[in-house]
Design a protein around this motif. Structure first.
Motif, PDB file in Angstrom:
ATOM      1  N   HIS A   1      87.329  90.314  79.648  1.00 21.08           N
ATOM      2  CA  HIS A   1      87.949  90.541  81.266  1.00 21.08           C
ATOM      3  C   HIS A   1      86.952  88.806  81.637  1.00 21.08           C
ATOM      4  O   HIS A   1      86.134  88.641  81.649  1.00 21.08           O
ATOM      5  CB  HIS A   1      86.724  91.518  82.493  1.00 21.08           C
ATOM      6  N   LEU A   2      88.233  88.217  81.133  1.00 24.09           N
ATOM      7  CA  LEU A   2      88.317  86.585  81.588  1.00 24.09           C
ATOM      8  C   LEU A   2      88.127  85.991  83.120  1.00 24.09           C
ATOM      9  O   LEU A   2      90.219  86.486  83.226  1.00 24.09           O
ATOM     10  CB  LEU A   2      89.562  86.313  79.700  1.00 24.09           C
TER      11      LEU A   2
ATOM     12  N   CYS B   1      87.848  93.642  87.500  1.00 22.41           N
ATOM     13  CA  CYS B   1      87.327  92.133  87.814  1.00 22.41           C
ATOM     14  C   CYS B   1      85.488  92.847  88.549  1.00 22.41           C
ATOM     15  O   CYS B   1      84.394  92.627  88.970  1.00 22.41           O
ATOM     16  CB  CYS B   1      87.630  91.186  87.506  1.00 22.41           C
TER      17      CYS B   1
ATOM     18  N   LEU C   1      82.742  90.883  80.712  1.00 18.78           N
ATOM     19  CA  LEU C   1      83.004  90.238  81.808  1.00 18.78           C
ATOM     20  C   LEU C   1      82.993  88.435  81.631  1.00 18.78           C
ATOM     21  O   LEU C   1      81.767  88.666  81.916  1.00 18.78           O
ATOM     22  CB  LEU C   1      82.903  90.556  83.231  1.00 18.78           C
ATOM     23  N   SER C   2      83.627  87.854  81.520  1.00 16.24           N
ATOM     24  CA  SER C   2      83.552  86.442  82.201  1.00 16.24           C
ATOM     25  C   SER C   2      83.784  85.760  83.126  1.00 16.24           C
ATOM     26  O   SER C   2      84.973  85.731  83.549  1.00 16.24           O
ATOM     27  CB  SER C   2      84.550  85.656  80.357  1.00 16.24           C
ATOM     28  N   LEU C   3      82.729  85.675  83.663  1.00 19.52           N
ATOM     29  CA  LEU C   3      82.716  84.314  85.534  1.00 19.52           C
ATOM     30  C   LEU C   3      82.494  83.175  85.576  1.00 19.52           C
ATOM     31  O   LEU C   3      81.673  83.102  83.987  1.00 19.52           O
ATOM     32  CB  LEU C   3      81.725  85.322  86.407  1.00 19.52           C
TER      33      LEU C   3
ATOM     34  N   VAL D   1      86.783  83.031  83.905  1.00 16.82           N
ATOM     35  CA  VAL D   1      86.892  81.755  84.473  1.00 16.82           C
ATOM     36  C   VAL D   1      88.191  81.390  85.144  1.00 16.82           C
ATOM     37  O   VAL D   1      89.123  81.835  84.651  1.00 16.82           O
ATOM     38  CB  VAL D   1      85.943  81.041  83.994  1.00 16.82           C
TER      39      VAL D   1
ATOM     40  N   PRO E   1      89.752  78.326  80.708  1.00 14.56           N
ATOM     41  CA  PRO E   1      91.019  79.193  79.865  1.00 14.56           C
ATOM     42  C   PRO E   1      91.431  80.723  81.001  1.00 14.56           C
ATOM     43  O   PRO E   1      90.270  81.321  80.435  1.00 14.56           O
ATOM     44  CB  PRO E   1      91.006  78.855  78.765  1.00 14.56           C
ATOM     45  N   VAL E   2      92.494  80.526  81.063  1.00 16.34           N
ATOM     46  CA  VAL E   2      93.085  82.004  81.481  1.00 16.34           C
ATOM     47  C   VAL E   2      93.765  82.893  80.767  1.00 16.34           C
ATOM     48  O   VAL E   2      94.348  82.932  79.218  1.00 16.34           O
ATOM     49  CB  VAL E   2      94.055  82.257  82.647  1.00 16.34           C
ATOM     50  N   ASN E   3      93.752  83.808  80.420  1.00 18.68           N
ATOM     51  CA  ASN E   3      94.732  85.084  80.135  1.00 18.68           C
ATOM     52  C   ASN E   3      96.105  84.539  79.490  1.00 18.68           C
ATOM     53  O   ASN E   3      96.739  84.358  80.406  1.00 18.68           O
ATOM     54  CB  ASN E   3      94.833  86.651  80.428  1.00 18.68           C
TER      55      ASN E   3
END
Lengths: 401, 401, 401, 401
Positions: free
Chosen positions: B11-12, B362, B332-334, B14, B17-19
């Motif tokens: 679960h990106l 998220c 999960l990347s925050l 940030v 960079p994004v999905n």
């Protein structure tokens, strides 16, 4: 969405970008990741450690810039030199010309040693310049290891010998764009201060990494070098290396994993065996050219390049027609002649992830194109010359025995 | 070979960079190609034409640099300004700080207008500086459209109004890294002279393209700008644009095809609908934060960012623990709090190829992490607030009706 | 070329096919290979050895048929039974119905034990039939481990106990399509004679492998079973197993490498931990359903399935509208109610490569769809119930600690 | 994870599975989807419509079975025939042998017409059998269009003529596994009742689709055919065709998108041009074999196959050594001699997505292997013969002009 179709595979024989192995394509087939998570530094650490091996250095410090070879040049120069510094540089073909142009635009005082295109760097002139430079006004000797435009490989060991002989402290900066991972290159042994390459050459990755490696002496020089730089600054990287997070700005996750896969493949085959394979394919190509009755643009055997062969066409033939025809009719990509040799040579790139049968297919294709274009080639002649040599010299593939 | 495992999807969240959408991953899953064949220029031509649309410009000239946002900054500055030139720049967070740092290192005379982190650019101070600058010593106003560190969106239209009001000729340079393709951006209407973004942000590509767009006035400025530049020089690109071969050095074939796919997806959804989707997801995120009883780092609604929300944690909580925990336990990347707000905020990126249910997943994850870390969140509270809004405002997906 | 667009990721919550992990997609991203080279048998050997672990068998013989679950059923039956043989089979939902239909069409004498849809297999009736069958006319007991249409898991250990209690020699054939790799399954311990699954279920691969595992007793039975079979014949495979070339006809190279990657991921996480994860996600789903005030189609807790939950909707709601709406508005794929329960239930699949936040996103989506469709759900209620449980029970991801 | 390494590309010249074009690999690089959503039927509809074109039929009904060629055979036979039915079948090589074996095991009364391996089907004997069969005991004539083991193409038009001449109602069943999409095939014109192929052959996909096409007469026969079938039953498909949901069980999403891409490529090149390309490459291969002084296993020109060439080696050479050596030393995959011709022939597959230079690389490789193995080949001789022909006959690639 595709701009290049045609049945079967493309035959990519430009001297870069080169074919990407399936293993590398697979490794890069991935979503983005957070580069500030613990995972990306862990990966990066292995890359920085392992990438030193392709330079044959233990004391060097590598940088993986998100850029191309042109950017890597700029990084090498701006981190080590100050405006007005005198460099000695060799003009022997289009890529050395472009690097010299960059040196001039970055405000260095470039002392150009020019040779005919097709000759190597004139190291005798270098020796005399170094000998004369008692006051050490020469700050750097800049040399392209392998001139991609003419297929000329320069002798780096001799450059080091000259510098050592005169105990000259000039930095030794090497463009290894079309040599590193394919030709014998020894950063530590030859005392190279900055070496650089691009990911799309012998590493067989997509374009996007300018890989620069700096000797301790180069790092030291970077502390006082006054050339303006930010994106290409080593200092920013070194700061993040110390923090263990490695990246001053966002890297390409895909290229990092791709580089990991490319290095794994290189080490699995063995770097020395990779270099031997390039020697074999280079020699086979030259034998074919000879069998066709055509001339190698490279004037002496000592300069023959094992990554690219520039083939001189007879005066009545326009070499760009060969390149066009190869692409349009046979899905074969060859290199154009550039600048001074435009129209006069075409180039066969034989570097990166490549094997015997791919090369022979290319050579057979060149034969058909030559015939197409009116050159009286004997079909099979080049392939025969190359095959005879390869059949004698090709080892079994170790992973298949 | 993977450094990040765990069942299911990452679960990106940030802010880059994004999905990457599957369509884009597919388009990039390809071998290298000869960029000097007729195919790559044909593709490039469509890209240059279409990329102007994401800047909302018809008169601008775009450049696709193989670099990152940091490189795009450098290109914007060095092509338009000369050493010693006075710039006005706003310090409101980590990314504006870094750009200011770059401006200083590139030897510009930076006039910094500082605000609290969490506030927008102080345009009143700008107005007074512009008003005072009768002799036009200010050569450029540099502004980050969306400060990614604090989730603050600046009002670019007002900047233009100020310049116009005083008929001030300063160039208007905009970092649109975390805004373009996600927030309302109008290059021509707002008289922006250079706008730039990076491929790994709202375009949802891998890192590797620094996309810079120059107004005719900026192009004119580049003819006399004395900042040293080679890799980032627009002139080299313009020369190759004229030749129709487009590339002064090797582009990434994969990113070109990826950009083609990304643009196709954007236009298929509709740029205005994409922006509306970001507004929807941004608002939903803010409603959740409010429901959790937490504060938005952004101090006023007029600056709320629809691409990233920086959430202030209570004093006894260390925000980096939230980020670590989210990654380790829930995949999960925050985003971390940076510099001045380190430890005090965590960030939820909600930009790029993203939809309602991904965001709600998220938010549910953040709730669990908050509880993990000892904050007395009511489970489902943020999700409920966000859902109520989204269920009312989400349109049907046109391609599925 | 895409028929399903919409921003962001698809939310795939049908009970198969399920999400494919990136590692598996990467492994399958490859050209064809010669399956008669030494490489493919070497790979196959590891697969056959390792695939036994997902069945928890050491004595079983696995077959990797290029087919689907329906084909795997046919292989299980035709290799062990002869036309006219009596089978006992349980009708408890659409998939058990289809298997019974197949048994009839293959000319077996099917003794059907029917239950309400939502109940498990009636093992008391089985016990009495087995008790009465002194002359051993029953040749096989056929049972679906997990009925995907109703979310019912049957107790296989009890089936074995019944057979053992009466020392009945009937073969024990198990459809593990939506259970194996997700629910506790013990081929050897439970004396299962043929077990089977499909690649697109908990293994998280594309459709295309019907994986069948035969006990020594089943293999023995295959020597005399008179059902006509060629493509699905075990004997042809066994012949090639002996030769060490493994394949009587062409396998899918991509699926073999995909299976290798899928097994590696399973073993890396640990099969028991994978099963525990399914238990966690299953329970969380049921808690959400309860919080919404909706009924589980499965009538008793002992039958609750950890891979799929069938949710009963109130009489005035048509469940297929929920499925349609979820897909069209939120890019969420749910399972339809089938046959007897068409219109009355919708299904949430929670099997395969899946994690907590994906599920919570799905649950939040279901809440919005329920509201869309007029059901008075309280936003966040299901997510809260699920989150409270998950936040307490979810372990750290081992590879990230 | 890879079992086949070695630098550069694999040279895959077995007569299936064949090279997959990058466009097809890209199309298949995707996550699973819900096949009950509206999207998959919409895609399937286009596939069923377009796949008829590769059979050159407008009246036929196609089925896309998740199986291999062996399964497609079984589907063709069991849907049209009843146990005990008399079939006439030609034994001319390993694949016709296997089909005959299947026919016997499916309990048909197979009337085998045998020829030497290397000869085509003996149609004179067929004619006499048909002539004699006044009472129409022959229910089907089964013929392999192209026998892959010997490189023999049979004349299907003549079979139709014979049946028509005697007004015999036998069904005409054709294995087109190594012919369809590569050789001239005309289902409607030749009155073929069932034709079939596999995805990994000339369609250049992975293994996994058995594509079967039934004439109206065959469909009619399926209503009364008593052979047992479930997985391979046409009736189940027809039921779902009517419903517009198309799939009685789960298809491979990846192969459906792959098939879409493969058909798009075929139609873009043009089916007739694809067939002409196969003719060109087939002829070139045969010219090379002749130049090497080796014999084609196929005894008469009328039977020469344009998809595979079986090359007879001199008695003192073991052909399997050639295949082994090619794989181990040159990364070249050739076909083994099978059964009766084991050790006596090796096979060069030249079908699917393939072009001139790939073939020439293969031929050069075969020359080196022949020399390795002790056969006194003249290097370049085969390549020269093939090149001379190809250089004269290869058209420009339309998409590149």
């Amino acid at each position: 969405m595709d701009y290049v179709n045609g049945p079967g595979r493309n035959h990519l024989f430009v001297p870069g970008p080169v074919n990407i192995p399936e293993q590398v394509l697979r490794a890069m087939n991935r979503n983005n990741e957070d580069y500030r998570s613990p995972a990306v530094p862990a990966l990066t650490k292995t890359l920085l450690e392992d990438v030193k091996k392709i330079f044959k250095t233990t004391s060097g410090t590598p940088f993986l810039f998100p850029t191309t070879g042109t950017g890597a040049w700029e990084s090498a120069l701006t981190n080590t030199l100050s405006p007005g510094d005198r460099t000695v540089s060799f003009l022997i073909g289009q890529f050395s010309l472009l690097w010299i142009d960059q040196q001039k635009r970055l405000n260095f005082d470039v002392d150009v040693i020019e040779s005919d295109w097709g000759q190597g760097a004139n190291l005798e002139v270098l020796a005399s310049k170094i000998a004369e430079d008692k006051s050490h006004t020469i700050k750097a000797v800049c040399i392209v290891h392998n001139e991609t435009a003419t297929g000329v490989t320069n002798n780096l060991a001799t450059v080091r010998k000259i510098l050592d002989h005169y105990q000259h402290p000039a930095l030794f900066l090497v463009d290894g764009v079309s040599s590193i991972c394919a030709l014998d290159f020894r950063m530590d042994e030859w005392g190279v201060d900055v070496a650089l390459t691009g990911s799309q050459k012998a590493l067989s990755l997509p374009t996007g990494l300018g890989i620069v490696c700096a000797s301790p002496k180069a790092l030291e020089a970077s502390k006082t070098a006054k050339s303006v730089r930010v994106f290409f600054d080593w200092g920013d990287y070194l700061k993040f290396y110390k923090l263990g997070t490695y990246w001053p700005y966002t890297p390409s996750i895909q290229l990092l994993y791709g580089l990991r896969a490319a290095l794994d493949l290189l080490f699995e085959e063995g770097l020395d065996k990779v270099i031997a394979r390039h020697a074999r394919l280079g020699k086979a190509t030259r034998l074919a050219v000879e069998a066709w009755g055509l001339k190698n643009c490279t004037q002496k055997e000592e300069w023959f390049s094992d990554t690219v062969t520039a083939v001189v066409v007879p005066p009545h033939i326009e070499s760009s027609e060969i390149v066009k025809r190869a692409w349009k009719r046979y899905n074969l990509s060859l290199g154009l002649g550039l600048n001074k040799v435009a129209g006069k040579v075409f180039r066969i790139g034989h570097l990166g992830s490549l094997n015997e049968l791919q090369l022979l297919g290319c050579l057979a294709g060149v034969e058909m194109v030559l015939k197409d274009i009116g050159y009286p080639v004997k079909f099979g002649s080049g392939v025969a010359a190359a095959s005879a040599f390869l059949q004698n010299s090709t080892p079994l593939i170790p992973s298949r025995i």
